[in-house]
Design a protein around this motif. Structure first.
Motif, mmCIF file in Angstrom:
data_model
loop_
_atom_site.group_PDB
_atom_site.id
_atom_site.type_symbol
_atom_site.label_atom_id
_atom_site.label_comp_id
_atom_site.label_asym_id
_atom_site.label_seq_id
_atom_site.Cartn_x
_atom_site.Cartn_y
_atom_site.Cartn_z
ATOM 1 N N GLY A 1 0.783 -1.229 0.000
ATOM 2 C CA GLY A 1 0.000 0.000 0.000
ATOM 3 C C GLY A 1 0.818 1.283 0.000
ATOM 4 N N PHE A 2 2.103 1.180 -0.290
ATOM 5 C CA PHE A 2 2.949 2.381 -0.309
ATOM 6 C C PHE A 2 3.158 2.935 -1.719
ATOM 7 C CE2 PHE A 2 4.399 0.148 3.556
ATOM 8 C CZ PHE A 2 4.111 1.138 4.489
ATOM 9 N N ALA A 3 2.731 2.205 -2.728
ATOM 10 C CA ALA A 3 2.903 2.641 -4.106
ATOM 11 C C ALA A 3 1.690 2.213 -4.907
ATOM 12 C CB ALA A 3 4.189 2.056 -4.694
ATOM 13 N N TYR A 4 1.509 2.833 -6.065
ATOM 14 C CA TYR A 4 0.340 2.542 -6.895
ATOM 15 C C TYR A 4 0.702 2.730 -8.361
ATOM 16 C CZ TYR A 4 -0.026 7.648 -6.976
ATOM 17 O OH TYR A 4 0.250 8.993 -7.128
ATOM 18 N N GLU A 5 -0.056 2.029 -9.210
ATOM 19 C CA GLU A 5 0.119 2.151 -10.654
ATOM 20 C C GLU A 5 -0.900 3.132 -11.197
ATOM 21 O OE1 GLU A 5 -0.015 -0.581 -14.746
ATOM 22 O OE2 GLU A 5 -0.543 -1.466 -12.792
ATOM 23 N N ALA A 6 -0.459 3.990 -12.110
ATOM 24 C CA ALA A 6 -1.371 4.953 -12.722
ATOM 25 C C ALA A 6 -0.833 5.371 -14.077
ATOM 26 C CB ALA A 6 -1.539 6.182 -11.835
ATOM 27 N N GLY B 1 0.374 3.854 -16.636
ATOM 28 C CA GLY B 1 1.639 3.265 -17.050
ATOM 29 C C GLY B 1 2.805 3.557 -16.140
ATOM 30 N N HIS B 2 2.578 4.387 -15.132
ATOM 31 C CA HIS B 2 3.617 4.720 -14.161
ATOM 32 C C HIS B 2 3.348 3.987 -12.851
ATOM 33 C CE1 HIS B 2 3.747 8.102 -16.971
ATOM 34 N NE2 HIS B 2 4.925 8.445 -16.485
ATOM 35 N N VAL B 3 4.400 3.816 -12.066
ATOM 36 C CA VAL B 3 4.242 3.403 -10.673
ATOM 37 C C VAL B 3 4.846 4.508 -9.827
ATOM 38 C CG1 VAL B 3 4.752 1.685 -8.911
ATOM 39 C CG2 VAL B 3 4.386 0.955 -11.277
ATOM 40 N N LEU B 4 4.071 4.954 -8.832
ATOM 41 C CA LEU B 4 4.515 6.057 -7.998
ATOM 42 C C LEU B 4 4.500 5.680 -6.528
ATOM 43 C CD1 LEU B 4 2.338 7.519 -10.339
ATOM 44 C CD2 LEU B 4 3.901 9.338 -9.640
ATOM 45 N N PHE B 5 5.463 6.199 -5.794
ATOM 46 C CA PHE B 5 5.458 6.061 -4.343
ATOM 47 C C PHE B 5 4.519 7.118 -3.801
ATOM 48 C CE2 PHE B 5 6.729 6.814 -0.016
ATOM 49 C CZ PHE B 5 7.065 5.551 0.465
ATOM 50 N N HIS B 6 3.607 6.684 -2.911
ATOM 51 C CA HIS B 6 2.612 7.607 -2.354
ATOM 52 C C HIS B 6 3.156 8.184 -1.050
ATOM 53 C CE1 HIS B 6 -1.165 9.524 -1.859
ATOM 54 N NE2 HIS B 6 -1.620 8.738 -0.897
ATOM 55 N N SER C 1 18.067 2.002 -3.514
ATOM 56 C CA SER C 1 17.423 1.150 -2.514
ATOM 57 C C SER C 1 17.558 -0.318 -2.878
ATOM 58 C CB SER C 1 15.939 1.522 -2.380
ATOM 59 O OG SER C 1 15.785 2.779 -1.767
ATOM 60 N N ALA C 2 17.346 -0.636 -4.155
ATOM 61 C CA ALA C 2 17.409 -2.030 -4.591
ATOM 62 C C ALA C 2 18.832 -2.574 -4.526
ATOM 63 C CB ALA C 2 16.854 -2.154 -6.013
ATOM 64 N N ILE D 1 15.252 6.616 1.562
ATOM 65 C CA ILE D 1 14.872 6.226 2.923
ATOM 66 C C ILE D 1 13.440 5.723 2.954
ATOM 67 C CG2 ILE D 1 14.366 7.136 5.230
ATOM 68 C CD1 ILE D 1 16.755 9.071 4.799
ATOM 69 N N ALA D 2 12.531 6.469 2.313
ATOM 70 C CA ALA D 2 11.114 6.091 2.327
ATOM 71 C C ALA D 2 10.900 4.731 1.671
ATOM 72 C CB ALA D 2 10.294 7.173 1.618
ATOM 73 N N GLN D 3 11.474 4.542 0.486
ATOM 74 C CA GLN D 3 11.312 3.273 -0.224
ATOM 75 C C GLN D 3 11.818 2.100 0.607
ATOM 76 O OE1 GLN D 3 12.392 5.233 -4.583
ATOM 77 N NE2 GLN D 3 13.947 4.241 -3.354
#
Length: 438
Positions: A136-141, A143-148, A213-214, A242-244
């Motif tokens: 629940g920390f990211a979402y697809e929109a 064609g993009h994926v964004l950190f909320h 991060s990865a 940090i957030a990711q």
């Protein structure tokens, strides 16, 4: 064991450094985005964290440090540079990575333990993004994926900016597909003619922040001992890292200690920028005849957290000081390291104090070893002053010696003057005449 204290950006204070495992000290420093030649501002963190790596190996053991410095080899500026040249992005990144390594090598920067490339870790990035979506920390929109960003209540702890300042500072695109203006891209679509990889969200490429991060997770673990970089990376890059990482790892901290080096400006405080035409490239300095070790000395002459004004005078002063130190060290082999030099570095990497303490060392072997800890005095005195040598100059020095023996002082003076015009200084001593380049 020597106590190390560093100023932790997150804590806003100097703290005792305590790695989780003294036999495996982990450090990650943000490395180059390889689409252009490195300037001296890019060189400052490379040199600063190279000194820190040397200190950590001295304290914990040569094999104890695992130091990763990434290579960003997928980014919009790289794609644009490749488009302008009509070549594949790898042609651009391979070229400028070689330049970067050559330039940093000339400054005495040792290779890190690991130099992970973003394009080699796409699978790890996709896996981390999938976890962030599932939690629940990211979402697809679109064609993009964004950190909320609002999903992470601790977002902004490193820079401590208010929300409006963070949005303005990030210069984020205000897009219709964003749930919140502060949300940042983890994955974005790639057009057919642009480099991309298949993913659960379609063909695309990663955003900038997710790669670190990865790669930290892959090579160093969930929580590392030290994360470093320039002040300019605190926001948004390190804040987003940090957030990711924290959200992907159940709240675990990304790093125990955060270190950031200060900015480098031109003399007088003028910002170095392409628009002002005052960007100083490391490669240009070397081609102009500046010694890499002198550039390194100059970059260490100010405390790493403080601003540094670059000038021709600073470079000249560094060269003159190194000349004096090389004359003092001679051809001595390294001995024991002066505790006063280690003490200076152990106190938040105080390189100006450490450099000043070199001048107080009388024993050439101790001077050599202590300077080596800073990445200095790596050559013999002969190599420093004469380079690889020069048979022509040696012959002229010998001819001058013969002229003096024959009391042909006019010819001896002519040879000295001719060599001086080439930047060659002759020094007469009991053992004969030696020469050095100024």
């Amino acid at each position: 064991m020597i106590a190390l204290r560093f100023h932790d950006t997150m804590a806003r204070e100097k703290r005792l450094f305590a790695p989780a495992d003294p036999t495996r000290v982990t450090m990650y420093v943000c490395g180059p985005t390889v689409y252009n030649r490195a300037h001296i501002g890019n060189a400052r963190p490379a040199v600063v964290f190279d000194v820190l790596a040397r200190l950590l190996r001295h304290v914990y053991g040569e094999d104890a440090l695992v130091y990763a410095r990434n290579v960003t080899d997928i980014e919009d500026k790289i794609i644009e540079a490749a488009r302008l040249e009509g070549v594949a992005p790898a042609v651009i990144t391979d070229r400028f990575e070689r330049h970067y390594l050559d330039d940093m090598g000339a400054l005495g920067v040792s290779p890190p333990t690991i130099a992970p490339h973003a394009t080699d870790h796409i699978a790890e990035m996709i896996a981390m993004i999938e976890r962030l979506i599932a939690q629940g920390f990211a979402y697809e929109a679109d064609g993009h994926v964004l950190f909320h960003v609002p999903a992470d209540p601790d977002y902004g702890a490193l820079g401590r900016r208010d929300r409006d300042a963070m949005i303005a500072g990030a210069r984020v695109e205000v897009a219709s597909y964003k749930r919140d203006p502060a949300d940042f891209v983890l994955w974005k679509p790639s057009e057919a003619e642009v480099i991309g990889w298949e993913s659960p969200w379609g063909r695309g490429r990663p955003g900038w922040h997710i790669e670190c991060s990865a790669m930290i997770e892959r090579h160093l673990g969930e929580t590392i001992d030290i994360h470093g970089g320039g002040l300019d990376l605190i926001f948004p890059h390190h804040e987003n890292e940090i957030a990711q990482s924290r959200c992907a790892h159940g709240g675990a901290a990304l790093a125990r200690t955060w270190l950031h080096n200060g900015f480098l400006s031109m003399a007088g405080g003028e910002k170095m920028s392409k628009s002002l035409g005052n960007v100083v490239l490391v490669g240009d300095l070397l081609e102009e005849g500046h010694r890499g070790e002198a550039v390194r000395f100059a970059l260490l002459s100010a405390h790493y957290r403080q601003p540094l004004d670059w000038s021709a005078q600073l470079a000249a002063q560094a060269k003159a000081t190194l000349d004096r130190l090389y004359r003092s060290a001679g051809d001595a082999q390294p001995g024991a390291i002066d505790p006063a030099v280690v003490e200076a570095l152990a106190d938040d990497l105080n390189t100006p104090l450490a450099l000043s303490r070199l001048s107080a060392i009388d024993d050439p072997a101790v001077l050599k070893a202590s300077a080596n800890l800073l990445g200095l005095l790596g050559d013999t005195a002969a190599a420093w002053f004469q380079g690889a040598g020069d048979d022509r100059i040696d012959a002229l020095v010998a001819a001058r010696t013969e002229a003096k023996k024959a009391r042909n002082f006019a010819e001896a003076d002519r040879i000295r003057a001719a060599l001086a015009d080439e930047g060659i200084v002759l020094e007469d001593g009991a053992g004969g005449t030696t020469w050095r380049r100024v």
